[in-house]
Design an enzyme around this catalytic site. Sequence first.
Site, PDB file in Angstrom:
ATOM      1  N   ARG A 160      49.650 -11.661  39.387  1.00  0.00           N
ATOM      2  CA  ARG A 160      48.930 -10.546  40.025  1.00  0.00           C
ATOM      3  C   ARG A 160      47.742 -11.061  40.835  1.00  0.00           C
ATOM      4  NH1 ARG A 160      48.066  -7.367  34.701  1.00  0.00           N
ATOM      5  NH2 ARG A 160      46.413  -6.276  35.809  1.00  0.00           N
ATOM      6  N   ARG A 175      41.726  -5.427  27.244  1.00  0.00           N
ATOM      7  CA  ARG A 175      41.777  -4.036  27.714  1.00  0.00           C
ATOM      8  C   ARG A 175      42.744  -3.176  26.890  1.00  0.00           C
ATOM      9  NH1 ARG A 175      42.988  -3.121  33.798  1.00  0.00           N
ATOM     10  NH2 ARG A 175      44.666  -4.564  33.352  1.00  0.00           N
ATOM     11  N   ARG A 227      48.751  -2.415  28.293  1.00  0.00           N
ATOM     12  CA  ARG A 227      49.705  -2.468  29.398  1.00  0.00           C
ATOM     13  C   ARG A 227      50.699  -3.615  29.254  1.00  0.00           C
ATOM     14  NH1 ARG A 227      46.042  -1.724  34.695  1.00  0.00           N
ATOM     15  NH2 ARG A 227      47.530  -3.272  35.451  1.00  0.00           N
ATOM     16  N   LYS A 269      37.989  -1.908  38.908  1.00  0.00           N
ATOM     17  CA  LYS A 269      38.274  -0.782  39.819  1.00  0.00           C
ATOM     18  C   LYS A 269      38.454   0.514  39.030  1.00  0.00           C
ATOM     19  CE  LYS A 269      42.056  -2.712  41.479  1.00  0.00           C
ATOM     20  NZ  LYS A 269      42.093  -3.959  40.689  1.00  0.00           N
ATOM     21  N   ARG A 296      46.882  -2.036  49.394  1.00  0.00           N
ATOM     22  CA  ARG A 296      46.945  -3.388  48.853  1.00  0.00           C
ATOM     23  C   ARG A 296      47.576  -4.365  49.835  1.00  0.00           C
ATOM     24  NH1 ARG A 296      46.923  -2.123  43.001  1.00  0.00           N
ATOM     25  NH2 ARG A 296      46.983  -4.071  41.891  1.00  0.00           N
TER      26      ARG A 296
HETATM   27  P1  AP5 Z   1      39.538  -2.276  34.789  1.00  0.00           P
HETATM   28  O1  AP5 Z   1      38.533  -1.298  35.272  1.00  0.00           O
HETATM   29  O2  AP5 Z   1      40.710  -1.772  34.036  1.00  0.00           O
HETATM   30  O3  AP5 Z   1      39.993  -3.243  35.992  1.00  0.00           O
HETATM   31  P2  AP5 Z   1      40.916  -2.954  37.257  1.00  0.00           P
HETATM   32  O4  AP5 Z   1      40.247  -3.560  38.438  1.00  0.00           O
HETATM   33  O5  AP5 Z   1      41.288  -1.519  37.314  1.00  0.00           O
HETATM   34  O6  AP5 Z   1      42.137  -3.893  36.881  1.00  0.00           O
HETATM   35  P3  AP5 Z   1      43.703  -3.609  36.919  1.00  0.00           P
HETATM   36  O7  AP5 Z   1      44.307  -4.651  36.020  1.00  0.00           O
HETATM   37  O8  AP5 Z   1      44.015  -2.189  36.635  1.00  0.00           O
HETATM   38  O9  AP5 Z   1      44.028  -3.954  38.389  1.00  0.00           O
HETATM   39  P4  AP5 Z   1      45.399  -4.254  38.962  1.00  0.00           P
HETATM   40  O10 AP5 Z   1      45.072  -4.173  40.386  1.00  0.00           O
HETATM   41  O11 AP5 Z   1      45.993  -5.521  38.486  1.00  0.00           O
HETATM   42  O12 AP5 Z   1      46.346  -3.132  38.327  1.00  0.00           O
HETATM   43  P5  AP5 Z   1      46.899  -1.751  38.893  1.00  0.00           P
HETATM   44  O13 AP5 Z   1      47.062  -0.826  37.764  1.00  0.00           O
HETATM   45  O14 AP5 Z   1      46.122  -1.312  40.059  1.00  0.00           O
HETATM   46  O15 AP5 Z   1      38.746  -3.355  33.892  1.00  0.00           O
HETATM   47  C1  AP5 Z   1      39.446  -4.326  33.140  1.00  0.00           C
HETATM   48  C2  AP5 Z   1      38.830  -4.428  31.726  1.00  0.00           C
HETATM   49  O16 AP5 Z   1      37.517  -4.963  31.831  1.00  0.00           O
HETATM   50  C3  AP5 Z   1      38.691  -3.077  31.002  1.00  0.00           C
HETATM   51  O17 AP5 Z   1      38.997  -3.245  29.644  1.00  0.00           O
HETATM   52  C4  AP5 Z   1      37.207  -2.705  31.187  1.00  0.00           C
HETATM   53  O18 AP5 Z   1      36.716  -1.969  30.080  1.00  0.00           O
HETATM   54  C5  AP5 Z   1      36.539  -4.075  31.307  1.00  0.00           C
HETATM   55  N1  AP5 Z   1      35.424  -4.077  32.272  1.00  0.00           N
HETATM   56  C6  AP5 Z   1      35.353  -3.420  33.460  1.00  0.00           C
HETATM   57  N2  AP5 Z   1      34.183  -3.676  34.078  1.00  0.00           N
HETATM   58  C7  AP5 Z   1      33.501  -4.529  33.275  1.00  0.00           C
HETATM   59  C8  AP5 Z   1      32.219  -5.172  33.369  1.00  0.00           C
HETATM   60  N3  AP5 Z   1      31.406  -4.973  34.418  1.00  0.00           N
HETATM   61  N4  AP5 Z   1      31.847  -5.986  32.350  1.00  0.00           N
HETATM   62  C9  AP5 Z   1      32.669  -6.193  31.278  1.00  0.00           C
HETATM   63  N5  AP5 Z   1      33.884  -5.605  31.135  1.00  0.00           N
HETATM   64  C10 AP5 Z   1      34.289  -4.787  32.110  1.00  0.00           C
HETATM   65  O19 AP5 Z   1      48.356  -2.189  39.406  1.00  0.00           O
HETATM   66  C11 AP5 Z   1      49.343  -2.598  38.486  1.00  0.00           C
HETATM   67  C12 AP5 Z   1      50.609  -2.980  39.216  1.00  0.00           C
HETATM   68  O20 AP5 Z   1      51.142  -1.833  39.915  1.00  0.00           O
HETATM   69  C13 AP5 Z   1      50.468  -4.045  40.323  1.00  0.00           C
HETATM   70  O21 AP5 Z   1      50.526  -5.343  39.784  1.00  0.00           O
HETATM   71  C14 AP5 Z   1      51.653  -3.708  41.237  1.00  0.00           C
HETATM   72  O22 AP5 Z   1      52.846  -4.192  40.692  1.00  0.00           O
HETATM   73  C15 AP5 Z   1      51.699  -2.185  41.177  1.00  0.00           C
HETATM   74  N6  AP5 Z   1      50.906  -1.549  42.246  1.00  0.00           N
HETATM   75  C16 AP5 Z   1      49.806  -0.753  42.074  1.00  0.00           C
HETATM   76  N7  AP5 Z   1      49.322  -0.336  43.252  1.00  0.00           N
HETATM   77  C17 AP5 Z   1      50.123  -0.891  44.203  1.00  0.00           C
HETATM   78  C18 AP5 Z   1      50.119  -0.849  45.626  1.00  0.00           C
HETATM   79  N8  AP5 Z   1      49.180  -0.154  46.307  1.00  0.00           N
HETATM   80  N9  AP5 Z   1      51.092  -1.534  46.281  1.00  0.00           N
HETATM   81  C19 AP5 Z   1      52.042  -2.228  45.619  1.00  0.00           C
HETATM   82  N10 AP5 Z   1      52.093  -2.312  44.272  1.00  0.00           N
HETATM   83  C20 AP5 Z   1      51.140  -1.642  43.566  1.00  0.00           C
HETATM   84 MG    MG Z   2      43.090  -0.442  37.099  1.00  0.00          MG
END
Ligand code: AP5
Ligand code: MG
Length: 218
Positions: A172, A127, A161, A13, A88
Amino acid sequence: MNLILLGPPGAGKGTQAELLAAKHGLVQLSTGAMLRAAVKAGTEVGRQADAIMKKGGLVSDDIVVRIIKERIAEPDCAKGFILDGFPRTLPQAAALENMLKSSKLRVDAVVELKVDDEAMVARIAGRFSCAKCGAGYHDAFKPTKVAGVCDSCGSTEFSRRADDNAETVKARLLEYYKQTSPLVGYYYAKSALETVDGMGSIEGVSAAIEGAIEKLRG
Ligand code: AP5
Ligand code: MG
């Protein structure tokens, strides 16, 4: 144009939101990044979110809805935005609909990224991001062009992270299946959703997302 990227942890994402933002001149709105900034700054929201995020749970709907509502009201979002990690839960989706309706805005496309569970773990394990500008990288799949130097800003400081460990990733992922995956049906029923195979290369997934957006916008 206002977009939503849906997908489990590590689906890509953030990576794809960064590309879409640059290509279309949109603002990337990552609730995860906003919450991590609040934790770092030691604000009240950050204190409440910290323990939950470390365990891989979801922060309360009230908190994230408030953060997004305030952010969307800022002038730069008028050019369009990409929601990365929000909504979410079904209540978050309902809250988003209400806040957009009252500003006469709408979501133009919702793209779901589908990725194998094993791939997510490998992606998350490798990552890292620039500590200065936040640009995202991966040890194997998206290294910096010059080792140890950020492509975007030239900084040599990087960070990983706190929630990127095997135990938390599992939690997660379960939260995603329990609380977030119902949004796939929610947006599909509104004819607003396209699903994209997130297992290809970063460029391949990006092209598929562009195709999905075109299809949804007719
Ligand atoms: P990346 O693009 O970083 O993946 P992502 O989908 O953004 O993964 P996240 O871990 O950020 O998602 P998340 O939903 O767990 O975390 P968030 O920060 O939103 O890609 C991952 C890696 O793979 C990178 O190194 C990239 O280079 C590589 N990659 C990407 N595409 C690739 C491909 N095609 N091929 C190979 N490699 C690739 O949330 C964190 C925490 O915050 C949550 O757990 C929760 O506690 C809280 N939170 C956030 N939003 C909310 C909400 N709306 N409601 C409640 N709690 C929330
Ligand atoms: Mg992310």
